[in-house]
Design a protein around this motif. Structure first.
Motif, mmCIF file in Angstrom:
data_model
loop_
_atom_site.group_PDB
_atom_site.id
_atom_site.type_symbol
_atom_site.label_atom_id
_atom_site.label_comp_id
_atom_site.label_asym_id
_atom_site.label_seq_id
_atom_site.Cartn_x
_atom_site.Cartn_y
_atom_site.Cartn_z
ATOM 1 N N GLU A 157 -47.753 -59.995 -49.889
ATOM 2 C CA GLU A 157 -47.668 -59.385 -51.216
ATOM 3 C C GLU A 157 -47.194 -60.397 -52.259
ATOM 4 O OE1 GLU A 157 -46.648 -54.872 -49.613
ATOM 5 O OE2 GLU A 157 -45.035 -56.153 -50.355
ATOM 6 N N ASN A 200 -49.571 -63.120 -54.184
ATOM 7 C CA ASN A 200 -50.570 -62.715 -55.168
ATOM 8 C C ASN A 200 -49.872 -62.177 -56.416
ATOM 9 O OD1 ASN A 200 -52.458 -61.028 -56.623
ATOM 10 N ND2 ASN A 200 -53.775 -61.105 -54.818
ATOM 11 N N GLU A 201 -50.296 -62.638 -57.580
ATOM 12 C CA GLU A 201 -49.638 -62.202 -58.811
ATOM 13 C C GLU A 201 -49.809 -60.705 -59.072
ATOM 14 O OE1 GLU A 201 -52.777 -63.312 -62.322
ATOM 15 O OE2 GLU A 201 -51.631 -64.965 -61.452
ATOM 16 N N LYS A 202 -50.812 -60.077 -58.473
ATOM 17 C CA LYS A 202 -51.020 -58.638 -58.669
ATOM 18 C C LYS A 202 -50.105 -57.789 -57.789
ATOM 19 C CE LYS A 202 -55.727 -59.202 -60.201
ATOM 20 N NZ LYS A 202 -57.104 -59.317 -59.813
ATOM 21 N N THR A 203 -49.591 -58.379 -56.708
ATOM 22 C CA THR A 203 -48.784 -57.590 -55.765
ATOM 23 C C THR A 203 -47.373 -58.142 -55.563
ATOM 24 O OG1 THR A 203 -49.743 -58.839 -53.915
ATOM 25 C CG2 THR A 203 -50.793 -56.731 -54.491
ATOM 26 N N SER A 239 -41.324 -57.196 -57.964
ATOM 27 C CA SER A 239 -40.794 -57.373 -59.321
ATOM 28 C C SER A 239 -39.567 -58.279 -59.374
ATOM 29 C CB SER A 239 -40.456 -56.014 -59.936
ATOM 30 O OG SER A 239 -39.460 -55.366 -59.166
#
Length: 138
Positions: free
Chosen positions: A17, A20-23, A26
């Motif tokens: 996770e 990848n910048e999408k997953t 935070s």
């Protein structure tokens, strides 16, 4: 990261996770994680984590974290691993990377300096130990 890492599969899922910048979680940054495996016997020698940027937390730890299996230390692997990590950092277009180690970890300090690390400062870690911060221009 706040998620429990009771299982290797949980850890691997987090690594995937966070690659990848999408997953990416935070509280973390995009990172690439590699195992270093000796070709002759397929033994895992160590692991490298290369963070593509720094957040507030990582400003005390740096772009690159790595470790070598205790039985394989003092054989030059850590220096070679750091050189490979710096090459990868160039590939992902980093121009400068921060590295940090505890002041009493002389071996790590020497490795960072061998790889052109320039000492910047010392900071006090929350655990009470002194951390040395270095920068490598790529």
């Amino acid at each position: 990261m706040t998620k429990s890492l009771d299982l290797y599969s949980d850890w691997l899922k987090i690594i995937e996770e966070n690659s990848n910048e999408k997953t990416v979680h935070s509280d973390w940054v995009v990172a690439s994680t590699f195992f270093v495996v000796r070709k002759s016997d397929q033994k895992i020698i160590g692991m490298i984590d290369i963070r593509h940027s720094l957040n507030d937390f990582l400003r005390n730890y740096g772009h690159i974290g790595y470790g070598v299996r205790p039985s394989e230390r003092k054989k030059g692997y850590a220096t070679q691993m750091l050189k490979m990590a710096l090459d990868y950092a160039r590939q992902i277009r980093l121009s400068k990377v921060m590295l940090a180690c505890y002041k009493d970890n002389e071996a790590s300090s020497k490795i960072i300096q061998k790889c052109n690390g320039i000492f910047e400062k010392e900071i006090l870690h929350p655990n009470g130990k002194i951390v040395q911060v270095y920068w490598v221009t790529l």
